[in-house]
Design a protein around this motif. Structure first.
Motif, short mmCIF file in Angstrom:
data_model
loop_
_atom_site.label_atom_id
_atom_site.label_comp_id
_atom_site.label_asym_id
_atom_site.label_seq_id
_atom_site.Cartn_x
_atom_site.Cartn_y
_atom_site.Cartn_z
N VAL A 290 0.83 -1.20 0.00
CA VAL A 290 0.00 0.00 0.00
C VAL A 290 0.87 1.25 0.00
N ASP A 291 1.92 1.25 0.80
CA ASP A 291 2.79 2.43 0.88
C ASP A 291 3.51 2.67 -0.44
N VAL A 292 4.08 1.61 -1.00
CA VAL A 292 4.78 1.76 -2.28
C VAL A 292 3.81 2.15 -3.38
N GLY A 293 2.64 1.51 -3.40
CA GLY A 293 1.65 1.82 -4.42
C GLY A 293 1.18 3.26 -4.34
N THR A 294 0.97 3.76 -3.13
CA THR A 294 0.55 5.16 -2.95
C THR A 294 1.62 6.12 -3.45
N ALA A 295 2.89 5.79 -3.14
CA ALA A 295 3.99 6.65 -3.57
C ALA A 295 4.08 6.71 -5.09
N VAL A 296 3.97 5.55 -5.74
CA VAL A 296 4.05 5.51 -7.20
C VAL A 296 2.87 6.25 -7.82
N TYR A 297 1.69 6.05 -7.27
CA TYR A 297 0.49 6.71 -7.81
C TYR A 297 0.61 8.23 -7.68
N ASP A 298 1.03 8.71 -6.51
CA ASP A 298 1.15 10.16 -6.31
C ASP A 298 2.21 10.76 -7.21
N ARG A 299 3.29 10.03 -7.42
CA ARG A 299 4.42 10.59 -8.17
C ARG A 299 4.17 10.57 -9.68
N GLN A 305 4.50 16.50 -6.28
CA GLN A 305 5.89 16.60 -5.85
C GLN A 305 5.90 16.75 -4.32
N GLN A 306 6.15 15.65 -3.64
CA GLN A 306 6.12 15.65 -2.18
C GLN A 306 7.53 15.56 -1.63
N ASN A 307 7.72 16.17 -0.48
CA ASN A 307 9.03 16.13 0.17
C ASN A 307 9.12 14.88 1.05
N VAL A 308 8.98 13.72 0.43
CA VAL A 308 9.02 12.45 1.14
C VAL A 308 10.24 11.67 0.66
N GLY A 309 11.05 11.23 1.61
CA GLY A 309 12.27 10.52 1.25
C GLY A 309 12.01 9.04 1.02
N TYR A 310 11.49 8.71 -0.17
CA TYR A 310 11.15 7.32 -0.45
C TYR A 310 12.38 6.43 -0.51
#
Length: 371
Positions: A290-299, A305-310
């Motif tokens: 879920v976390d990885v999927g959310t990051a990919v979807y948002d990006r 453009q989020q200040n999140v250190g993936y």
């Protein structure tokens, strides 16, 4: 070998039952030389395997041997071994074996076995070691290391907040944040975990590290959990510095993701000792997906453009998995687990050494230092 006199003995029937097979498995495990007897040295290994903070003194082991060695032979045969495990005077020493024994013979829900010595009881569908991991949970010593780290993070955040600086620009944050222009201040590769950008950032990390860290600590003890946590923090900053050399880094997410992956590591290494291991593994894999999927979807789909250190998250998770396999307790060691242990240790140190050397010698890759 010292001997003592006892007023009473405990008689244990040794009919061929499932519980007897359980004790035979334990007996054979610690009969290192396969001579059918437990020597003084082998008895001490049984007691040391309980993982006391301080091993029992030799004189105590001698007294236990004398108490259990009925024929004063200097060894324990199988009958004496089983009697020792049932001796009420020794429950404080061998309580973990007794707990496993009780768990193995308590009837579980399932189809009724209408034949054989278990007639009238419900069939046991789990193995002798199912639930052993859950029996290792303890409140002593208290699990306080993650609580203390969380308190330090709260205090430092409140200090900066008192200066009206909650965006990682306060005096504490400026001292501890990972700053790509001040990479020679090596402590920043770890202390950035104490810096948070806003209340939400702080609360999310606190909740996750407490809910995941405290249960780990109750089984694996504080120092193992701290090693996993700090390994994730260090891996997060090293990986981020290499993949995005100009970014500033704040927050404990590398350590938090290391704790998540450490749960997966302990499930893998204690698969047969856990109840519902497959369910626990699926839950943690679902959280990661879920976390990885959310990051990919948002990006890539929402173009946010989020200040999140993936990268720090990913590196922390990899470190948590590898270090978790290496340092967390493995209740029953098997050959494939030993090979996995060596692979995890070698891979972790290879990656960490490569990351450190790259940060030291790949000077053209990083912005100019202001130290």
């Amino acid at each position: 070998m010292p001997t003592t006199q006892r007023e009473t003995t405990v008689s244990v029937p040794l009919t061929p039952t499932r519980s007897n097979l359980y004790w035979r498995r334990i007996f054979n495990k610690y009969d290192r030389d396969n001579d059918g007897k437990i020597s003084y040295v082998e008895l001490k290994q049984i007691i040391d395997s309980r993982e006391y903070d301080h091993d029992l003194p030799d004189n105590v082991v001698s007294k236990i041997m004398a108490l259990a060695d009925r024929d004063n032979s200097g060894y324990l045969d199988f009958d004496e071994f089983v009697e020792m495990m049932h001796n009420p005077d020794l429950k404080a020493v061998f309580g973990h074996f007794v707990a496993r024994y009780v768990h193995s013979i308590v009837p579980h829900r399932g189809p009724v076995d209408a034949t054989g010595p278990w007639q009238g009881f419900r069939a046991v569908t789990t193995t002798d070691t199912d639930g052993t991991y859950e029996e290792e949970y303890t409140c002593w010593p208290p699990a306080i290391s993650m609580i203390l780290i969380s308190l330090v993070e709260i205090v430092l955040f409140c200090y900066d907040a008192a200066h009206n600086k909650m965006d990682a620009s306060g005096p504490i944050a400026q001292l501890f944040i990972y700053n790509p222009h001040r990479r020679k201040e090596a402590w920043r590769f770890l202390t950035y975990m104490l810096v948070h950008v806003g209340v939400v950032h702080l609360l999310v990390n606190l909740l996750v590290q407490l809910f995941l860290g405290v249960p780990l600590e109750m089984v694996h003890r504080w120092w193992r959990v701290i090693l996993v946590y700090l390994a994730g923090v260090a891996a997060g900053s090293l990986a981020t510095s290499l993949t995005d050399p100009r970014v500033y880094l704040a927050g404990a997410s590398g350590g938090v993701y290391a704790l998540i992956a450490a749960h997966i590591a302990t499930i893998i290494m204690n698969w047969q000792e856990m109840e519902f291991a497959i369910i626990q593994l699926l839950v943690f894999l679902l959280l990661a997906a879920v976390d990885v999927g959310t990051a990919v979807y948002d990006r890539y789909f929402r173009n946010l453009q989020q200040n999140v250190g993936y990268v720090a998250h990913l590196a922390g998770a990899v470190a948590g998995l590898l270090v978790g396999i290496g340092v967390l307790r493995n209740l029953e060691k098997r050959k494939w687990e030993k090979r996995l242990w060596w692979a995890a240790v070698v891979l972790y140190f290879t990656l960490m050494i490569a990351g450190i050397l790259a940060n030291i010698f790949w000077t053209d890759h990083f912005p100019p230092s202001t130290v």
